[in-house]
Design a protein around this motif. Structure first.
Motif, PDB file in Angstrom:
ATOM      1  N   GLY A   1     -11.590   5.631   8.308  1.00  0.00           N
ATOM      2  CA  GLY A   1     -10.627   6.708   8.088  1.00  0.00           C
ATOM      3  C   GLY A   1      -9.354   6.212   7.446  1.00  0.00           C
ATOM      4  O   GLY A   1      -9.017   5.039   7.545  1.00  0.00           O
TER       5      GLY A   1
ATOM      6  N   LYS B   1      -9.792   9.322   0.792  1.00  0.00           N
ATOM      7  CA  LYS B   1     -10.862  10.224   1.274  1.00  0.00           C
ATOM      8  C   LYS B   1     -12.144   9.809   0.572  1.00  0.00           C
ATOM      9  O   LYS B   1     -13.014  10.609   0.298  1.00  0.00           O
ATOM     10  CB  LYS B   1     -10.469  11.677   0.976  1.00  0.00           C
ATOM     11  CG  LYS B   1      -9.172  12.104   1.677  1.00  0.00           C
ATOM     12  CD  LYS B   1      -9.167  11.794   3.181  1.00  0.00           C
ATOM     13  CE  LYS B   1      -7.832  12.024   3.859  1.00  0.00           C
ATOM     14  NZ  LYS B   1      -7.798  11.468   5.248  1.00  0.00           N
TER      15      LYS B   1
ATOM     16  N   LEU C   1      -3.424   2.001  15.192  1.00  0.00           N
ATOM     17  CA  LEU C   1      -3.792   2.966  14.145  1.00  0.00           C
ATOM     18  C   LEU C   1      -3.450   2.426  12.763  1.00  0.00           C
ATOM     19  O   LEU C   1      -3.826   3.005  11.752  1.00  0.00           O
ATOM     20  CB  LEU C   1      -3.068   4.303  14.382  1.00  0.00           C
ATOM     21  CG  LEU C   1      -3.457   5.076  15.641  1.00  0.00           C
ATOM     22  CD1 LEU C   1      -2.774   6.430  15.665  1.00  0.00           C
ATOM     23  CD2 LEU C   1      -4.965   5.243  15.751  1.00  0.00           C
ATOM     24  N   HIS C   2      -2.678   1.351  12.726  1.00  0.00           N
ATOM     25  CA  HIS C   2      -2.212   0.759  11.451  1.00  0.00           C
ATOM     26  C   HIS C   2      -2.792  -0.650  11.334  1.00  0.00           C
ATOM     27  O   HIS C   2      -3.993  -0.814  11.442  1.00  0.00           O
ATOM     28  CB  HIS C   2      -0.679   0.802  11.449  1.00  0.00           C
ATOM     29  CG  HIS C   2      -0.010   0.552  10.121  1.00  0.00           C
ATOM     30  ND1 HIS C   2      -0.648   0.422   8.927  1.00  0.00           N
ATOM     31  CD2 HIS C   2       1.316   0.414   9.825  1.00  0.00           C
ATOM     32  CE1 HIS C   2       0.211   0.210   7.962  1.00  0.00           C
ATOM     33  NE2 HIS C   2       1.422   0.199   8.472  1.00  0.00           N
ATOM     34  N   GLY C   3      -1.981  -1.640  11.184  1.00  0.00           N
ATOM     35  CA  GLY C   3      -2.500  -2.992  10.956  1.00  0.00           C
ATOM     36  C   GLY C   3      -3.167  -3.601  12.172  1.00  0.00           C
ATOM     37  O   GLY C   3      -3.919  -4.561  12.060  1.00  0.00           O
TER      38      GLY C   3
ATOM     39  N   PHE D   1      -2.372  -9.725   8.557  1.00  0.00           N
ATOM     40  CA  PHE D   1      -2.037  -8.554   7.726  1.00  0.00           C
ATOM     41  C   PHE D   1      -0.547  -8.627   7.349  1.00  0.00           C
ATOM     42  O   PHE D   1      -0.152  -8.389   6.218  1.00  0.00           O
ATOM     43  CB  PHE D   1      -2.310  -7.276   8.542  1.00  0.00           C
ATOM     44  CG  PHE D   1      -2.407  -6.013   7.746  1.00  0.00           C
ATOM     45  CD1 PHE D   1      -3.338  -5.033   8.059  1.00  0.00           C
ATOM     46  CD2 PHE D   1      -1.538  -5.748   6.700  1.00  0.00           C
ATOM     47  CE1 PHE D   1      -3.420  -3.841   7.342  1.00  0.00           C
ATOM     48  CE2 PHE D   1      -1.601  -4.570   5.966  1.00  0.00           C
ATOM     49  CZ  PHE D   1      -2.545  -3.625   6.296  1.00  0.00           C
TER      50      PHE D   1
ATOM     51  N   ASN E   1     -12.109   1.381   5.998  1.00  0.00           N
ATOM     52  CA  ASN E   1     -10.841   1.054   5.365  1.00  0.00           C
ATOM     53  C   ASN E   1     -10.648  -0.455   5.354  1.00  0.00           C
ATOM     54  O   ASN E   1     -11.557  -1.207   5.732  1.00  0.00           O
ATOM     55  CB  ASN E   1      -9.684   1.767   6.093  1.00  0.00           C
ATOM     56  CG  ASN E   1      -9.584   1.379   7.550  1.00  0.00           C
ATOM     57  OD1 ASN E   1      -9.635   0.188   7.885  1.00  0.00           O
ATOM     58  ND2 ASN E   1      -9.484   2.355   8.431  1.00  0.00           N
ATOM     59  N   VAL E   2      -9.476  -0.884   4.957  1.00  0.00           N
ATOM     60  CA  VAL E   2      -9.219  -2.321   4.747  1.00  0.00           C
ATOM     61  C   VAL E   2      -9.473  -3.127   6.013  1.00  0.00           C
ATOM     62  O   VAL E   2      -9.802  -4.306   5.959  1.00  0.00           O
ATOM     63  CB  VAL E   2      -7.769  -2.528   4.263  1.00  0.00           C
ATOM     64  CG1 VAL E   2      -6.766  -2.197   5.386  1.00  0.00           C
ATOM     65  CG2 VAL E   2      -7.554  -3.932   3.739  1.00  0.00           C
TER      66      VAL E   2
ATOM     67  N   VAL F   1     -18.108   8.388  20.105  1.00  0.00           N
ATOM     68  CA  VAL F   1     -16.970   8.682  19.214  1.00  0.00           C
ATOM     69  C   VAL F   1     -16.983  10.160  18.834  1.00  0.00           C
ATOM     70  O   VAL F   1     -15.964  10.845  18.888  1.00  0.00           O
ATOM     71  CB  VAL F   1     -17.035   7.798  17.954  1.00  0.00           C
ATOM     72  CG1 VAL F   1     -16.038   8.283  16.890  1.00  0.00           C
ATOM     73  CG2 VAL F   1     -16.770   6.339  18.297  1.00  0.00           C
TER      74      VAL F   1
ATOM     75  N   TYR G   1     -20.365  14.249  11.041  1.00  0.00           N
ATOM     76  CA  TYR G   1     -19.039  14.178  11.676  1.00  0.00           C
ATOM     77  C   TYR G   1     -18.099  13.372  10.799  1.00  0.00           C
ATOM     78  O   TYR G   1     -16.966  13.770  10.534  1.00  0.00           O
ATOM     79  CB  TYR G   1     -19.145  13.511  13.054  1.00  0.00           C
ATOM     80  CG  TYR G   1     -17.808  13.325  13.732  1.00  0.00           C
ATOM     81  CD1 TYR G   1     -17.010  12.192  13.461  1.00  0.00           C
ATOM     82  CD2 TYR G   1     -17.305  14.287  14.614  1.00  0.00           C
ATOM     83  CE1 TYR G   1     -15.775  12.038  14.067  1.00  0.00           C
ATOM     84  CE2 TYR G   1     -16.075  14.126  15.225  1.00  0.00           C
ATOM     85  CZ  TYR G   1     -15.314  12.990  14.943  1.00  0.00           C
ATOM     86  OH  TYR G   1     -14.074  12.833  15.531  1.00  0.00           O
ATOM     87  N   PHE G   2     -18.568  12.240  10.280  1.00  0.00           N
ATOM     88  CA  PHE G   2     -17.707  11.350   9.490  1.00  0.00           C
ATOM     89  C   PHE G   2     -17.621  11.839   8.051  1.00  0.00           C
ATOM     90  O   PHE G   2     -16.544  11.820   7.438  1.00  0.00           O
ATOM     91  CB  PHE G   2     -18.243   9.909   9.558  1.00  0.00           C
ATOM     92  CG  PHE G   2     -18.250   9.359  10.952  1.00  0.00           C
ATOM     93  CD1 PHE G   2     -19.381   9.470  11.759  1.00  0.00           C
ATOM     94  CD2 PHE G   2     -17.100   8.800  11.491  1.00  0.00           C
ATOM     95  CE1 PHE G   2     -19.382   8.997  13.061  1.00  0.00           C
ATOM     96  CE2 PHE G   2     -17.082   8.319  12.799  1.00  0.00           C
ATOM     97  CZ  PHE G   2     -18.233   8.423  13.587  1.00  0.00           C
TER      98      PHE G   2
ATOM     99  N   HIS H   1       0.828  -1.214   0.000  1.00  0.00           N
ATOM    100  CA  HIS H   1       0.000   0.000   0.000  1.00  0.00           C
ATOM    101  C   HIS H   1       0.855   1.254   0.000  1.00  0.00           C
ATOM    102  O   HIS H   1       0.647   2.160   0.798  1.00  0.00           O
ATOM    103  CB  HIS H   1      -0.955   0.003   1.189  1.00  0.00           C
ATOM    104  CG  HIS H   1      -2.253   0.670   0.858  1.00  0.00           C
ATOM    105  ND1 HIS H   1      -2.747   1.742   1.524  1.00  0.00           N
ATOM    106  CD2 HIS H   1      -3.152   0.398  -0.123  1.00  0.00           C
ATOM    107  CE1 HIS H   1      -3.890   2.134   0.992  1.00  0.00           C
ATOM    108  NE2 HIS H   1      -4.164   1.332  -0.007  1.00  0.00           N
TER     109      HIS H   1
END
Ligand code: SDX
Length: 428
Positions: A298, A303, A259-261, A376, A353-354, A287, A344-345, A225
């Protein structure tokens, strides 16, 4: 007409020029003005030139070496995609056969690795085991330090793509107190992983073809990615000419973060915590009031809807045909529905996301939640290695060493200890 960016220094009226190449300017163009560029978390900084993966975040486009992810997920196998990422082209029949044989012949781990893994507690997080054992492999292949030798580089590429699934499966077997299952050379990449995970007393493991294909698709979608957090780490460690084993261990460590995988594991825990679709509105309100994040939503680049999430959502239906529908899917679908209609979103362009749906499939396959980030890391090994290969061969690259803006104390003289007084800062 050369494309030039001209900028004027308001402090002394001096003008400077920066050539524009590929819609970018070099940060070093600021040096004549005595300036550095400041870009925490690289929000708008390209650190490399790369031919591996292309993302258009606004259009929701993802391509590996120019091939749309949708076509690869539909028609390719994971090893074909791994070959594509590493070598830059889809393999011929002969090249794929040789590549698959090479990978198959390197799936075993040194017997000492078993004893190394036995040192972990039964409840050790499998990502901690993967990071540790991958780094430890560096000690079994000391020749890998010769990163300037192409033959040696490619030997380690094959070893890592082949061995990471074995480490992953054995970390699961360790957590269950089950004997390690050795690789079965008669099985394909995904089926062999399932065999090492789940084979018990039977002589051969027979994976359900639908589940095997679903795993191949998930592996394809997670293979690379571009310059994500962990790829940046892989390149940064590799830039010091460290070997690919310790570089990949560092990349896997970065991937581990929630925040990642690590988000796919966090999504499952979030869905379990919500417990029922009727609790979704209250969760969304929390949230929006700043209490935690909607995990799996996110993205720094996308986007728009992550194209991988769309395919995973479709793949989930194929898996649930076999395993039965995962009840948590109803909560996930309600979360998505409400979030995609909520200002908000929408205003923050937050889409699935993935990681939003992948955990539902892993859980349906019988994998423990803690193993999701490992799922992952297995396919991303090929992407990390492609990024590493490109980095170590890029004539423009040097050891990664960013600048800083210093905000600390001005020069001051040493104070003898009996003359020091505790300051407010140092009393904590
Ligand atoms: C992966 O980079 C890659 O390519 C990564 C990856 C890959 O394949 O390698 O795609 C894999 O890591 C996917 C992302 C998985 N992470 C998550 O699902 C965790 C939840 N999402 C986030 O924390 C966040 O969206 C990030 C980390 C993915 C992106 O963060 P950014 O780009 O730094 O954005 P940000 O944190 O600055 O957020 C911008 C705004 C903020 O609100 P304000 O301060 O402007 O009011 O959006 C909000 C954030 O609070 N926000 C969220 C949110 N994500 C961002 N609010 C609620 N829930 C979320 N998930």
């Amino acid at each position: 007409m050369p494309e030039i960016l001209t900028f004027k220094d308001g402090r002394d009226g001096q003008s400077f020029e920066a050539p524009i190449e590929d819609d970018s300017i070099r940060a070093t163009a600021l040096k004549p003005a005595g300036l550095v560029s400041y870009d925490p978390a690289f929000l708008n900084t390209a650190s490399v030139r790369s031919a591996i993966t292309y993302i258009d975040g606004d259009a929701g486009i993802l391509r590996y070496r120019g091939y749309p992810i949708e076509q690869l997920a539909e028609s390719a196998t994971y090893l074909e995609v791994a070959y594509l990422l590493i070598h830059g082209e889809l393999p011929t029949q002969e090249q794929l056969a040789h590549w698959a044989d090479d990978i198959t012949m390197h799936t075993f781990l040194h017997e000492n690795v078993k004893r190394l893994m036995e040192g972990f507690r039964y409840d050790a997080h499998p990502m901690g085991m993967l990071v540790s054992v991958t780094a430890a492999l560096s000690t079994f292949y000391p020749e890998a330090q010769d990163v300037d030798d192409e033959t040696i580089r490619m030997q380690q590429v094959v070893r890592l793509i082949a061995k990471v699934p074995t480490i992953a499966a054995w970390s699961y077997r360790h957590s269950k107190g089950l004997p390690y299952v050795y690789p079965d050379n008669d099985l394909g990449f995904a089926a062999n992983f399932l065999s090492m995970m789940f084979r018990m007393g039977e002589p051969h493991y027979h994976a359900d073809p639908a589940l095997e294909r679903a795993l191949e698709v998930l592996f394809i979608l997670h293979a690379d990615h571009e310059q994500n957090c962990s790829a940046n780490v892989m390149r940064s460690i590799g830039s010091s000419k460290a070997d690919p084993y310790v570089s990949l261990a560092g990349a896997a460590a970065a991937l581990y973060g929630p925040l990642h995988g690590g988000a796919n594991e966090a999504v499952l825990r979030m869905l379990v915590e919500i417990g029922s679709a009727k609790n979704v509105p209250a969760f969304i309100d929390r949230v929006k009031s700043g209490e935690g994040r909607l995990m799996g939503f996110g993205h720094r680049v996308y986007k728009n809807y992550d194209p991988r999430a769309r395919i995973i959502k479709q793949t989930a239906d194929d898996v649930f045909e076999v395993t039965g529908r995962n009840k948590l899917l109803d909560i996930a679908l309600e979360l998505e529905k409400i979030a995609l209609e909520d200002e908000y979103f929408v205003s923050r362009k937050l889409y699935p996301n993935v990681d939003f749906y992948s955990g539902l499939i892993y859980q349906a396959l019988g994998l423990p939640t803690a193993l999701f980030p490992v799922m992952f890391a297995i396919p991303r090994t090929a992407g990390w290695l492609a990024q590493w290969l490109e980095g170590v061969q890029d004539p423009e690259q040097k050891i990664a060493r960013p600048r800083q803006i210093y905000t600390g104390a001005a020069e001051r003289d040493f104070v003898a200890i009996d003359s020091r007084r505790a300051t407010a800062a140092s009393t904590s």
